[in-house]
Design an enzyme around this catalytic site. Structure first.
Site, PDB file in Angstrom:
ATOM      1  N   LYS A 189       0.860  -1.179   0.000  1.00 39.88           N
ATOM      2  CA  LYS A 189       0.000   0.000   0.000  1.00 39.88           C
ATOM      3  C   LYS A 189       0.904   1.239   0.000  1.00 39.88           C
ATOM      4  CE  LYS A 189      -2.814   3.319   1.222  1.00 39.88           C
ATOM      5  NZ  LYS A 189      -2.224   4.685   1.163  1.00 39.88           N
ATOM      6  N   GLY A 242       6.741   5.207   8.744  1.00 37.32           N
ATOM      7  CA  GLY A 242       5.966   6.437   8.758  1.00 37.32           C
ATOM      8  C   GLY A 242       6.048   7.136  10.099  1.00 37.32           C
ATOM      9  N   SER A 243       5.025   7.916  10.393  1.00 32.98           N
ATOM     10  CA  SER A 243       5.024   8.749  11.586  1.00 32.98           C
ATOM     11  C   SER A 243       4.750   7.926  12.841  1.00 32.98           C
ATOM     12  CB  SER A 243       3.966   9.846  11.465  1.00 32.98           C
ATOM     13  OG  SER A 243       2.665   9.290  11.551  1.00 32.98           O
ATOM     14  N   GLU A 264       9.250   1.247  11.565  1.00 35.53           N
ATOM     15  CA  GLU A 264      10.346   2.201  11.368  1.00 35.53           C
ATOM     16  C   GLU A 264       9.704   3.575  11.363  1.00 35.53           C
ATOM     17  OE1 GLU A 264      12.436   4.895  10.084  1.00 35.53           O
ATOM     18  OE2 GLU A 264      12.350   3.971   8.112  1.00 35.53           O
ATOM     19  N   CYS A 298      13.490  10.263   7.681  1.00 34.89           N
ATOM     20  CA  CYS A 298      13.323   9.888   9.084  1.00 34.89           C
ATOM     21  C   CYS A 298      14.649   9.864   9.826  1.00 34.89           C
ATOM     22  CB  CYS A 298      12.621   8.540   9.200  1.00 34.89           C
ATOM     23  SG  CYS A 298      13.446   7.220   8.284  1.00 34.89           S
ATOM     24  N   GLU A 398       9.849  15.971  15.738  1.00 36.05           N
ATOM     25  CA  GLU A 398      10.303  15.779  14.364  1.00 36.05           C
ATOM     26  C   GLU A 398       9.607  16.786  13.450  1.00 36.05           C
ATOM     27  OE1 GLU A 398      11.274  11.995  11.549  1.00 36.05           O
ATOM     28  OE2 GLU A 398       9.254  12.072  12.381  1.00 36.05           O
TER      29      GLU A 398
END
Length: 494
Positions: A189, A242-243, A264, A298, A398
């Site tokens: 996805k 992702g976040s 991650e 990231c 972040e």
């Protein structure tokens, strides 16, 4: 929706044919209800493609096709042949490298040179894991002469891969290549902002001989499709990049089915520069650490932790170099492309504006940039915030943009404490000529990867992942394979 057959030229680069359908069970398909979503060129703010917006029925179909392939032709494919297929995929990615790079730049906004590097890395992942496909062997366990005991490494099953928008092709390859090498099937996805290269990859996998249903790609809105995949009873493992908030939700949804996850997540990684460092190397490393992909990384080195003795000298050099960095459309190959969306640019700007209002010095940058000919693009200036307090939001949170927060320290010991002073633990870097100091830092810093005298050191072979809010599990290298096989122990009395 737009006419995908229209060919255009941007920044002197011809736009190639663009994929426009999902791939389920080896077939290119539209969404079950025909709905589509648009994808925008971040450097112009204009729609340039559209893709299907998958429904829950489409997710069910993709998972079912993956399960059928898992039980069928893929299970019967010899490990050595899996390796040969993955090697062919690498060759085909290299053959189509320029087309893939242009598509990636249009979708994500990053400079063309960075997209070309990403395409090369994606090919490298398939090549690397091709070599391990027929070497995933178990162990014999010595229980004595009356027993034979051994282990097998078996595929975990259907793997779901939720891909971020900042490195679409690389992240897809990073997860899918080891999953396929271990004998799994995959449902991918991609992010709704950057769906195209995951679809383009499907055609190359099929051309390489991958059986239908082993790789499936569904496009759509993450809150619906991502949750459906993570909680699907037919999915055996979820790999998410992702976040932090979305990663927490992924883990919660997967937990209802006791589905394993690799997460991650975010980072606020420090680049430590001690007084004895090679400042020229440190300046180059810091620029790359924070401004690659406009800081939308990231593992970006978004904090410069610097000894007071060299603070002024290095800041002067950094500011001068940052002001020289070109900003423009990614296809023109500048040093910095745009941010991925207008909403993300507003988020980055809010952090910087807030810092300025709190009295933090903006050494350079600090606002949006208008690029001639691309006035609708989401550009933001390379920014440096100087002498920031450890508790400030621009240190603790972040930002995911081209914003470097400088923290000044008075010793190597203080540098370790400051480096560890956020809730993240993805990467850390240090510049020093004293290898003992470097190794003590590597021992004491709370991070999954440590770079010495070069930021972003390592590559495909080096395990990658974090601690604390940066997630858990490892991708890249041999360590990544542990997520994609399960150990079965067989013991017999003889």
């Amino acid at each position: 929706m737009m006419d995908r057959a229209v060919h255009r030229e941007i920044a002197g680069v011809a736009i190639p044919d663009l994929p426009g359908q999902m791939v389920i069970g080896g077939r290119e398909v539209d969404a079950a209800d025909g709905d589509r979503i648009e994808t925008v060129d971040p450097a112009t703010g204009r729609v340039f493609a559209d893709v299907p917006s998958a429904t829950l029925a489409d997710v069910d179909a993709a998972v079912e096709e993956a399960r059928k392939a898992l039980r069928g032709p893929w299970r019967a494919t010899l490990p050595a042949e899996r390796g040969r297929i993955l090697n062919r995929v690498a060759q085909l990615i290299r053959r189509d490298a320029e087309r893939l790079a242009v598509i990636e730049t249009l979708d994500s906004g990053k400079p063309l040179a960075e997209s070309r590097g990403d395409v090369s890395t994606a090919a490298g992942y398939f090549e690397y894991y091709a070599g391990i496909a027929d070497k995933l062997q178990g162990d014999g366990i010595p229980l004595g002469t009356d027993y034979m005991s051994f282990t097998l490494h078996e595929p975990v099953g259907v793997t779901a891969h939720i891909i971020p928008w900042n490195f679409p092709l690389v992240t897809t390859a990073r997860g899918v290549a080891p999953a396929l090498a271990a004998g799994n099937t995959a449902v991918v996805k991609p992010a709704s902002q950057t769906p195209l290269t995951a679809l383009a990859l499907a055609g190359l996998l099929a051309e390489a001989g991958l059986p239908a249903g082993v790789y499936n790609a569904v496009t759509g809105r993450g809150g619906v499709i991502g949750d459906a995949l993570c909680g699907h009873p037919g999915v055996d493992h979820v790999t998410f990049t992702g976040s932090v908030p979305t990663g927490i939700n992924v883990m919660k949804v997967a937990a209802d089915r006791v589905t394993s996850v690799t997460l991650e997540l975010g980072g606020k990684s420090p680049v430590v520069v001690l007084a004895d460092a090679d400042l020229d190397a440190a300046v180059e490393g810091t620029l790359k650490a924070i401004y690659m992909n406009a800081g939308q990384v990231c593992s970006a080195g978004s904090r410069l932790v610097i000894d007071r003795k060299v603070h002024a000298a290095m800041l002067e050099r950094l500011v001068a170099r940052a002001r020289q960095l070109s900003v423009g459309h990614g296809l023109g190959d500048p040093k910095l492309g745009p941010l991925v969306s207008d909403s993300h640019r507003r988020t980055v700007a809010a952090y910087v504006d807030g810092a300025r209002a709190r009295g933090i010095a903006v050494a350079t940058g600090g606002g949006p940039v208008e690029v001639a000919g691309f006035e609708g693009g989401y550009f933001y200036a390379p920014t440096i915030l100087d002498a920031v307090d450890a508790r400030d939001p621009v240190v603790q949170e972040e930002i995911f943009g081209p914003v470097l927060a400088v923290q000044v320290v008075d010793s190597a010991e203080e540098a370790v404490d400051v480096a560890n002073g956020t809730p993240f633990g993805l990467c850390a870097g240090i510049y020093t000529r004293d290898i003992s100091r470097a190794m003590r830092f590597a021992r004491d810093v709370d991070a999954g990867q440590v770079f010495i005298n070069q930021y972003f050191a390592g590559g495909i072979q080096t395990p990658f992942g974090g601690t604390k809010l940066s997630g858990f599990g490892r991708e890249k290298g041999l360590a990544a394979l542990a997520a994609y096989y399960q150990v079965k122990c067989i013991t017999a009395r003889i």
